[in-house]
Design a protein around this motif. Structure first.
Motif, PDB file in Angstrom:
ATOM      1  N   PRO A  82       0.721  -1.133  -0.056  1.00 55.32           N
ATOM      2  CA  PRO A  82      -0.125  -0.038  -0.042  1.00 55.32           C
ATOM      3  C   PRO A  82       0.939   1.288   0.118  1.00 55.32           C
ATOM      4  CG  PRO A  82      -0.926  -1.519   1.473  1.00 55.32           C
ATOM      5  CD  PRO A  82       0.298  -2.209   1.060  1.00 55.32           C
ATOM      6  N   ALA A  83       1.989   1.141   0.632  1.00 52.98           N
ATOM      7  CA  ALA A  83       2.810   2.575   0.874  1.00 52.98           C
ATOM      8  C   ALA A  83       3.448   2.862  -0.759  1.00 52.98           C
ATOM      9  CB  ALA A  83       3.867   2.439   1.888  1.00 52.98           C
ATOM     10  N   GLY A  84       4.001   1.716  -1.201  1.00 56.13           N
ATOM     11  CA  GLY A  84       4.710   1.912  -2.592  1.00 56.13           C
ATOM     12  C   GLY A  84       3.553   2.237  -3.481  1.00 56.13           C
ATOM     13  N   SER A 132      10.204  14.332   8.819  1.00 61.49           N
ATOM     14  CA  SER A 132       8.809  14.354   8.395  1.00 61.49           C
ATOM     15  C   SER A 132       8.205  14.528   6.979  1.00 61.49           C
ATOM     16  CB  SER A 132       8.198  15.890   9.005  1.00 61.49           C
ATOM     17  OG  SER A 132       8.958  16.911   8.705  1.00 61.49           O
ATOM     18  N   HIS A 133       9.378  14.470   6.123  1.00 63.40           N
ATOM     19  CA  HIS A 133       9.350  14.408   4.758  1.00 63.40           C
ATOM     20  C   HIS A 133       9.435  13.100   4.058  1.00 63.40           C
ATOM     21  CE1 HIS A 133      10.134  18.887   4.103  1.00 63.40           C
ATOM     22  NE2 HIS A 133       8.888  18.885   4.740  1.00 63.40           N
ATOM     23  N   TYR A 189      14.014   7.813   0.169  1.00 64.22           N
ATOM     24  CA  TYR A 189      12.971   8.197   0.805  1.00 64.22           C
ATOM     25  C   TYR A 189      12.406   6.705   1.521  1.00 64.22           C
ATOM     26  CZ  TYR A 189      12.949  12.847  -0.690  1.00 64.22           C
ATOM     27  OH  TYR A 189      13.239  14.172  -1.023  1.00 64.22           O
ATOM     28  N   ALA A 190      11.597   6.613   2.412  1.00 61.94           N
ATOM     29  CA  ALA A 190      11.056   5.396   2.868  1.00 61.94           C
ATOM     30  C   ALA A 190       9.685   5.789   3.581  1.00 61.94           C
ATOM     31  CB  ALA A 190      11.924   4.710   4.079  1.00 61.94           C
ATOM     32  N   ALA A 191       8.984   4.661   3.395  1.00 64.52           N
ATOM     33  CA  ALA A 191       7.398   4.921   3.702  1.00 64.52           C
ATOM     34  C   ALA A 191       6.945   3.588   4.230  1.00 64.52           C
ATOM     35  CB  ALA A 191       6.418   5.364   2.609  1.00 64.52           C
ATOM     36  N   GLY A 221       3.058   6.835   2.146  1.00 62.03           N
ATOM     37  CA  GLY A 221       3.506   6.803   0.712  1.00 62.03           C
ATOM     38  C   GLY A 221       2.984   8.303  -0.006  1.00 62.03           C
ATOM     39  N   GLN A 222       2.050   8.806   0.298  1.00 67.12           N
ATOM     40  CA  GLN A 222       1.620  10.137  -0.356  1.00 67.12           C
ATOM     41  C   GLN A 222       2.713  11.184   0.042  1.00 67.12           C
ATOM     42  OE1 GLN A 222       0.492  13.168   0.969  1.00 67.12           O
ATOM     43  NE2 GLN A 222       0.193  14.094  -1.109  1.00 67.12           N
ATOM     44  N   ILE A 223       3.062  11.282   1.441  1.00 66.11           N
ATOM     45  CA  ILE A 223       4.076  12.289   1.816  1.00 66.11           C
ATOM     46  C   ILE A 223       5.277  12.120   1.142  1.00 66.11           C
ATOM     47  CG2 ILE A 223       5.196  13.091   3.718  1.00 66.11           C
ATOM     48  CD1 ILE A 223       2.722  12.405   5.774  1.00 66.11           C
ATOM     49  N   ALA A 224       5.785  10.643   1.291  1.00 69.21           N
ATOM     50  CA  ALA A 224       7.201  10.478   0.594  1.00 69.21           C
ATOM     51  C   ALA A 224       7.125  10.995  -1.076  1.00 69.21           C
ATOM     52  CB  ALA A 224       7.469   8.949   0.906  1.00 69.21           C
ATOM     53  N   ALA A 225       6.199  10.523  -1.602  1.00 70.46           N
ATOM     54  CA  ALA A 225       6.107  11.169  -3.053  1.00 70.46           C
ATOM     55  C   ALA A 225       5.964  12.444  -3.247  1.00 70.46           C
ATOM     56  CB  ALA A 225       4.959  10.337  -3.925  1.00 70.46           C
TER      57      ALA A 225
END
Length: 265
Positions: A12-14, A225-226, A235-237, A254-258
């Motif tokens: 889901p994150a990816g 936080s990013h 990045y990681a999520a 996932g949304q924040i990381a992207a």
């Protein structure tokens, strides 16, 4: 081709990150095993994801994959073996090829595989994670193959086809022997087998083995936080960043990381 974003992991994150990237008309490649083979897809019912009570894990992941595919996300089934970041890009080794992107996202879930004794010390000195990448160095030599990757059988057949003398062993409890180079392995029963190489073909690789120097916090990838790691453009999520190990958190991550990773494009 240089992608705007490479995502390692099809959970889901990816998938959320990939969907967000395509919504912003960015090119994205998702590298993973079959997304519908994840442990989440075995859940017969989930009641804690907002707006979708009683959904099955398989239905939810399938819907995410379908949405990402319709948006033009590119998928590649395979194992990411290493990440190397620079000032301008990230290079990702996938099986026997190298992909380039402006940024990379680790969404690899929780790693359940502990390194074998001797594995990290002898990585690159007889220990390998990719048969098609390194097999040619072991033609005519004795090697051991162990693992649980979906392509284990085909990778083992490939090694035999190029002249390697292969011994297949179970992964648990195996110890890799050697000082400067691999000299053999020891089984849990104490049997010692001489070899010049060990191919560990796991379905996934621990984040610190993927990206040397990656900073951890209590065993999880440390992010700000990013969702940025200590390594440039990586990045990681999701679950790999720590508790709570919840679906809603993974999607948000996932949304924040992207969002922030795409600022690098």
């Amino acid at each position: 081709m240089k992608y705007d974003l490479i995502v390692i992991g099809g959970g889901p994150a990816g998938l959320t990150a990939a969907i967000h990237a395509r919504a912003r008309d960015k090119s994205v490649l998702v590298v993973s095993n079959d997304p519908t083979a994840s442990p989440l897809c075995k859940a017969p019912r989930m009641d804690n994801y907002p707006g979708l009570p009683h959904v099955t894990g398989l239905d939810l992941v399938t819907a995410m994959v379908d949405q990402a595919t319709e948006l033009g996300v590119q998928f590649r089934q395979g194992r990411a073996l290493s990440l190397m970041s620079s000032k301008n890009s990230v290079m990702v080794s996938v099986e026997n090829t190298v992909e380039e992107a402006a940024a990379a996202l680790l969404a690899v879930g929780v790693s359940r595989a502990r390194p074998l004794k001797g594995e990290l010390e002898l990585l690159g000195r007889g220990v390998s994670y990719c048969a098609t990448c390194d097999g040619m160095f072991y033609r005519g030599k004795d090697i051991v193959v162990a693992g649980n990757a979906p392509d284990l059988e085909s990778e083992t057949d490939y090694l035999r086809s190029i002249g390697c003398h292969v011994t297949a062993l179970p992964l648990p409890g195996l110890e890799i022997l050697g000082e400067e180079q691999v000299t053999g392995v020891r089984t849990p029963k104490g049997e010692q087998i001489t070899c010049q190489g060990v191919f560990l073909l796991r379905s996934s690789i621990a984040p610190t083995q993927l990206a040397p120097g990656l900073e951890l916090d209590n065993g999880y990838i440390k992010v700000d936080s990013h969702m940025a790691t200590n390594l440039s453009r990586i990045y990681a999520a999701g679950d790999c960043t720590g508790h709570p190990l919840q679906l809603a958190k993974a999607v948000g991550h996932g949304q924040i990381a992207a969002h922030y990773a795409l600022e690098k494009t």
